[in-house]
Enzyme design. Structure first.
Site, PDB file in Angstrom:
ATOM      1  N   SER A  60      -2.451 -10.963  33.413  1.00 28.18           N
ATOM      2  CA  SER A  60      -1.599  -9.919  33.955  1.00 28.18           C
ATOM      3  C   SER A  60      -0.240 -10.488  34.358  1.00 28.18           C
ATOM      4  CB  SER A  60      -2.324  -9.227  35.116  1.00 28.18           C
ATOM      5  OG  SER A  60      -1.822  -7.942  35.335  1.00 28.18           O
ATOM      6  N   ASP A  90      -6.198  -1.568  26.822  1.00 29.73           N
ATOM      7  CA  ASP A  90      -5.662  -1.856  28.146  1.00 29.73           C
ATOM      8  C   ASP A  90      -4.715  -0.724  28.550  1.00 29.73           C
ATOM      9  OD1 ASP A  90      -4.410  -2.901  30.425  1.00 29.73           O
ATOM     10  OD2 ASP A  90      -4.426  -4.949  29.636  1.00 29.73           O
ATOM     11  N   HIS A 119      -8.137  -3.723  31.046  1.00 27.56           N
ATOM     12  CA  HIS A 119      -7.329  -4.790  31.629  1.00 27.56           C
ATOM     13  C   HIS A 119      -8.270  -5.874  32.151  1.00 27.56           C
ATOM     14  CE1 HIS A 119      -3.518  -6.269  33.022  1.00 27.56           C
ATOM     15  NE2 HIS A 119      -3.920  -6.355  34.279  1.00 27.56           N
TER      16      HIS A 119
END
Length: 646
Positions: free
Chosen positions: A200, A306, A337
């Site tokens: 991320s 995602d 994610h």
């Protein structure tokens, strides 16, 4: 004259004899000693050699040339190190993050902990537990403005990227650092070879630092990372949320109250919610533009579904790296994610081990041979693929036809007719894509005949529309749907992860009383559903001339615009139906300025472009097929927030 000739001849003879003696000396001198083998390398790989419990643990402050909080003093970056207790110099695996105190890392939200002297006691994740015994140092960097670093974060901008660069400079002898008691900290224990990893925002930093070309950074492993902050916070002109940059900076801020308020306010102003334009602010956070500077190899991992960091962030980066011949590999999965560590743990850790051994230790283990891509095309069904998109994939142009009171058609011929859409800000995705044969004023659905064979979708679909609006602006939304009963990953579940925890744990490395190497096992959440949304795309009508200039449309006038959907790689089963759903405002994914527009689409000059590898297996259709059992979706409700921490 004779004497001169004699002197020249004598000099030449001396020179020749000297050269011969030098050559003989070189030939008879003992060969230079080969460097001693690394003590932690056996059988073509690094192996556990050093005690993790006895590892050196250090916490230092690295000096920078930044003053991101404008206090007149250079920012310092807090860096925590765990390294083998050895005189052999070792390479570095680094994770820079804003999350070491505010939000935690990994599926179990771990944070750093320190002893009574402020020295690192335990690190999140298993990288230190696994790799330190194998002859690596692990370095965890507090991003500028977070945890124990000074300064203020600027959400992917020059301050954040520069703060991580400063640490790589220090590790390579180009910078300075101090222990917390003020003593100078030397990086004499490292080779200076650095590999960055992270999920991320952490993976985003790896992308951004690599795009500077900083010497010493040899490889990066971005997991679900952002490559363009515009592609994260803007969906082709449509804001995902208002005041997003400042909100993100405040969410991870570790400075005293008020210190970074002005910086965060400036971020929101520069982001320009009013127009949604791609401007200088976003260009400074677009790492794809600087792919030519990348000198590190790249191993990308990303979820094709995602819904936090959309897949466009990996695909544009992947293509740009390819254009500049950057060594690279790619892992794609069907979850949301999520880190591959929580999807296919054994295979992922094996890959990381081989990757870092090759790029940081110089072990020739063949990791770069074979296919570039490992892709999960259906739940737990992994395939090797030579590249992405799949070799031979090409855009197949499909026409759209108007329906008679219900769904229209998708076929290989030319489109016909018109459809009209009315903006409904309360339209949910379940309402939009469920029961496509029912007429609705707020969406237009199109269906293809059943696939006659398995069709491989690989790449980025697009929809080009000729439209007119009765308002100067409106959002335009497109969703590609696979109608047909199948077991599918529920990638929206559990905070958009698509996984759930099991009761068991597996261990990856050595543990201490303060830092366990054992983590909850996980499993994919798989449900049997009547349909699945393959890809989504959004754009803003007032960006029909491009993303750099907000240009309202003239009501009643015809325009052309292309909606880029998110990339995908899936097999569509024989007997399933391909669907396309058009609508306007999508408040589950974006924060549009709802205008209540009515939009007419000229289908004769509108097309769906589908990226297909191999045969398409679609025919022509004069009427839309009637589908059954598609009204209730699973999950029945969707609550995707528009403000997310990347």
């Amino acid at each position: 004259m004779e004497n001169r000739r004699s002197r020249r001849a004598a000099a030449a003879a001396v020179a020749l004899i000297t050269a011969l003696l030098t050559l003989v000396g070189a030939l008879t001198a003992p060969a230079a000693a080969a460097p001693p083998p690394l003590p932690y390398v056996h059988g073509g790989q690094t192996v556990p050699t050093y005690s993790y419990a006895d590892a050196v643990r250090e916490s230092v402050q690295v000096d920078t040339h930044l003053d991101s909080d404008h206090d007149g003093k250079p920012d310092t970056v807090a860096v925590d190190v765990v390294r083998p207790r050895t005189t052999t110099r070792v390479p570095v695996i680094m994770e820079a993050s804003p999350y070491y105190s505010c939000c935690g890392r990994g599926n179990e939200s771990q944070v750093k902990t320190y002893d009574q002297h402020g020295t690192i006691l335990s690190m999140p994740l298993a990288y230190d537990n696994y790799f330190v015994p194998r002859g690596y140092a692990f370095v965890a960097v507090d991003l500028v403005g977070t945890n124990r670093s000074t300064g203020c974060g600027d959400v992917g901008g020059p301050a954040e990227i520069g703060s991580v660069e400063a640490v790589i400079d220090w590790l390579n002898g180009r910078g300075t650092a101090r222990y917390r008691d003020g003593r100078t900290a030397s990086p004499g224990w490292t080779t200076g070879r650095v590999g960055m990893i992270g999920k991320s925002w952490d993976g985003t930093l790896a992308n951004g630092v690599a795009a500077t070309g900083v010497p010493g950074l040899k490889t990066i492993v971005p997991v679900s990372g952002i490559s363009s902050w515009y592609d994260y916070m803007r969906l082709d002109g449509v804001p995902r949320a208002t005041d997003y940059p400042g909100w993100l900076a405040s969410a991870v801020n570790g400075r005293p109250a008020g210190t970074c308020d002005a910086v965060q306010s400036d971020l929101n102003t520069a982001g320009d919610d009013a127009t949604g334009d791609y401007n200088d602010f976003w260009a400074a956070r677009d790492y794809v533009r600087d792919a030519s500077k990348v000198r590190a190899s790249v191993l990308i991992a990303h979820g094709l579904n995602d819904q936090n960091v959309f897949a466009r962030n990996f695909s544009r980066w992947w293509d740009a790296l390819a254009a500049h011949h950057v060594p690279r590999k790619l892992w794609l999965h069907q979850e949301g994610h999520t880190d591959p560590f929580d999807i296919d743990r054994g295979a992922w850790m094996t890959m990381l081990h081989r990757w870092f051994d090759y790029w940081l230790q110089g072990i020739h283990n063949g990791v770069m041979s074979g296919p570039k891509v490992r892709v999960e095309r259906a739940p737990r069904q992994w395939q090797q693929q030579a590249d992405y998109p799949a070799p031979g994939a090409r855009p197949v142009r499909l026409g759209l036809g108007a329906g008679d009171g219900g769904a229209g058609t998708i076929d290989t011929g030319r489109g016909s007719g018109t459809v009209t859409l009315t903006d409904n800000p309360n339209l949910t995705e379940t309402q939009a894509v469920g029961d496509p044969n029912t007429a609705r004023a707020d969406r237009a659905a199109f269906l293809a005949t059943a696939f006659s064979g398995t069709t491989h979708l690989s790449g980025t679909p697009t929809v080009t529309l000729r439209f007119r609006s009765d308002k100067p602006d409106t959002e335009l939304t497109a969703k590609l749907v696979d109608y047909g009963t199948a077991a599918r990953d529920d990638y929206l579940a559990n905070d958009l992860s698509g996984i759930e925890n099991l009761a068991t744990r597996s261990c990856w490395g050595e543990s201490t009383a303060d830092d366990s190497a054992c983590y909850l096992d996980t499993t994919e959440i798989v449900r049997t559903t009547d349909y699945g949304v393959l890809s989504r795309g959004w754009t803003d009508a007032a960006h029909h001339t491009g993303l750099t200039r907000y240009t309202p449309v003239t009501p009643g006038r015809w325009y052309s615009i292309t909606i880029r959907l998110q990339p995908q790689d899936q097999l569509l089963a024989a007997g399933h139906h391909l669907g396309l759903v058009l609508s306007l405002s999508d408040e589950e994914n974006t924060t549009p300025s709802g205008t209540g527009a009515n939009v007419t689409v000229d289908l004769t000059h509108s097309t769906l472009s589908l990226p297909v590898a191999g045969a398409t297996h679609l025919g022509t259709a004069t009427t839309a097929p009637r589908l059954t059992g598609t009204a209730p979706a699973a999950p029945a409700t969707r609550s995707t927030p528009t403000r997310l921490l990347p």
